[in-house]
Design a protein around this motif. Structure first.
Motif, PDB file in Angstrom:
ATOM      1  N   PRO A 346       0.812  -1.227   0.000  1.00  0.00           N
ATOM      2  CA  PRO A 346       0.000   0.000   0.000  1.00  0.00           C
ATOM      3  C   PRO A 346       0.845   1.276   0.000  1.00  0.00           C
ATOM      4  O   PRO A 346       0.514   2.244  -0.700  1.00  0.00           O
ATOM      5  CB  PRO A 346      -0.836  -0.123   1.287  1.00  0.00           C
ATOM      6  N   GLN A 347       1.916   1.277   0.780  1.00  0.00           N
ATOM      7  CA  GLN A 347       2.764   2.476   0.832  1.00  0.00           C
ATOM      8  C   GLN A 347       3.458   2.717  -0.504  1.00  0.00           C
ATOM      9  O   GLN A 347       3.604   3.868  -0.934  1.00  0.00           O
ATOM     10  CB  GLN A 347       3.807   2.331   1.944  1.00  0.00           C
ATOM     11  N   THR A 348       3.889   1.642  -1.158  1.00  0.00           N
ATOM     12  CA  THR A 348       4.562   1.795  -2.445  1.00  0.00           C
ATOM     13  C   THR A 348       3.600   2.331  -3.499  1.00  0.00           C
ATOM     14  O   THR A 348       3.937   3.236  -4.273  1.00  0.00           O
ATOM     15  CB  THR A 348       5.165   0.455  -2.906  1.00  0.00           C
ATOM     16  N   ILE A 349       2.394   1.776  -3.531  1.00  0.00           N
ATOM     17  CA  ILE A 349       1.379   2.264  -4.468  1.00  0.00           C
ATOM     18  C   ILE A 349       1.086   3.736  -4.202  1.00  0.00           C
ATOM     19  O   ILE A 349       1.030   4.561  -5.136  1.00  0.00           O
ATOM     20  CB  ILE A 349       0.090   1.425  -4.354  1.00  0.00           C
ATOM     21  N   ALA A 350       0.923   4.081  -2.936  1.00  0.00           N
ATOM     22  CA  ALA A 350       0.581   5.458  -2.586  1.00  0.00           C
ATOM     23  C   ALA A 350       1.725   6.413  -2.937  1.00  0.00           C
ATOM     24  O   ALA A 350       1.487   7.512  -3.465  1.00  0.00           O
ATOM     25  CB  ALA A 350       0.262   5.554  -1.097  1.00  0.00           C
ATOM     26  N   ALA A 351       2.957   6.010  -2.650  1.00  0.00           N
ATOM     27  CA  ALA A 351       4.109   6.880  -2.924  1.00  0.00           C
ATOM     28  C   ALA A 351       4.251   7.151  -4.418  1.00  0.00           C
ATOM     29  O   ALA A 351       4.479   8.292  -4.839  1.00  0.00           O
ATOM     30  CB  ALA A 351       5.383   6.256  -2.367  1.00  0.00           C
TER      31      ALA A 351
END
Length: 402
Positions: A346-351
């Protein structure tokens, strides 16, 4: 000039591939101060073309051919002797004889070893001052492999982790100094080899900021294409694992982007990722155009040892990089200002989504700050200067970088 023996597990050239970056700059640094006698292996047929370049830097040299497939089979003999497979993988009688002759002929009193399996060739010469650049704690890498792989591979990797750590501890205990690539890596090895803690230090990798710099490179991408790029040797399992994870879990949530996997020798698993939105390039003559013209560079490593050159090089190219905590280890950079950090899917997608949706000026500012960080903190000469006192035998406290 004094004579020095340098033992390297793979020919230290070209200087834009993995651990060859560190070994090439090490060789050049030593050659300005010593008459260097180099013994190394050539494990890729394409690398024979680089032999004259390396020979020109050395007083004498020996290049032993190593066939990876044959070496893997040969290394299984280590199981019978309860040895680390890595030792038998890099065992060569011709190279041993050449080292012995060079030591006798030139009266060599200083030896620098690059990578723990090469220390076996320095063992007979306890009278010499021996400094070992382990780079990474390879035994812990095999431990991580064992945790990720299923049986029976996990059993073999666990065996190698145990036996190689035993040998790494032996090397640290019998040599004058052992170096690693980052403070966390050195701290890890001190915990694993506490009996040698006082002789374990580190110096981080540098970057050739003249070579890895923004330039007038032709755009390798299609007009209007938004590319996300990963660069690395694509037969190296941590890199394979990283691109598989990214392509399978992150990329499906990203819109209107294409993922480029740029690097030599893509494994079957990497080639299988090829799709309309995934390009596997294989070997390219120059990775810099792919980095410069990408929208973002990513380093989604889940298994990593030491400093990731691919991250520093992308930063030097003034490119915004999205990294995992593992890929950030040992790199001194301000998260959010000089690179972007994401720990999970999720953090990678969001970043990535946020970075691509925001103003291009914001990404350019991160890239410029990244370039400035590399220029001030990661020059090779500053990093390698610490070696001089160590090799000379002056083990002052300042060589253990804190």
């Amino acid at each position: 000039m004094e004579d020095l023996l340098l033992l390297v597990h793979r020919i230290p050239y070209p200087p834009n591939k993995g651990d060859k970056i560190r070994s090439w700059h090490l060789l050049k640094h030593l050659a300005r101060r010593y008459r260097v006698h180099l013994a190394t292996f050539v494990d890729d047929e394409d690398d024979w073309q680089y032999v004259p370049t390396v020979q020109a830097v050395c007083a004498s040299s020996h290049f032993a051919a190593l066939n990876p497939r044959s070496a893997r089979v040969r290394s299984l003999g280590a199981l019978l002797g309860n040895r680390a497979l890595s030792l038998d993988y890099y065992r060569d009688e011709g190279l041993r004889r050449w080292v012995d002759a060079a030591m006798r002929e030139h009266g060599i009193g200083r030896i620098v070893v690059f990578s723990s399996p090469m220390a076996q060739y320095a063992e007979p010469y306890a009278q010499a001052r021996r400094v070992v650049d382990l780079c990474d704690v390879d035994s812990d890498k095999w431990r991580q492999y064992a945790e990720k792989k299923s049986w029976p591979a996990s059993l073999l990797y666990r065996y190698e982790a145990s036996r190689l750590l035993r040998y790494e501890r032996h090397v640290a205990a019998t040599c004058d100094a052992s170096l690693l690539v980052s403070a966390p890596e050195a701290d890890l090895f001190r915990r694993l080899a506490p009996e040698s803690a006082a002789r374990i230090g580190w110096f981080s990798n540098g970057v050739d900021t003249g070579y890895f710099a923004p330039g007038t490179f032709e755009n390798p991408y299609a007009p209007g294409e938004r590319a996300i790029v990963f660069c690395g040797a694509m037969d190296y399992w941590p890199n394979v694992d990283a691109v598989q994870w990214f392509a399978q879990h992150v990329l499906p949530a990203l819109k209107d982007v294409r993922f480029y996997i740029v690097g030599a020798r893509p494994s079957a698993e990497v080639q299988a990722l090829a799709a309309p939105n995934v390009v596997v390039t294989g070997t390219v003559p120059d990775v810099r155009p792919y980095v410069q013209h990408a929208a973002l560079s990513v380093a989604p490593l889940r298994i990593a040892r030491g400093i990731q050159n691919k991250v520093l090089e992308a930063m030097a190219m003034a490119k915004a990089v999205v990294v995992t905590p593992q890929a950030l280890e040992g790199i001194d950079a301000a998260v959010g200002r000089e690179l972007l950090l994401a720990a999970d899917v999720p953090q990678t997608i969001a970043a990535i989504t946020s970075a691509l949706a925001g103003p291009q000026e914001a990404l350019a500012a991160i890239g410029a700050a990244a370039r400035a960080r590399v220029e001030t903190a990661y020059s090779w000469e500053a990093r390698l200067a610490l070696l001089d006192n160590m090799i000379a035998g002056e083990l002052a406290h300042e060589w253990i970088q804190a």
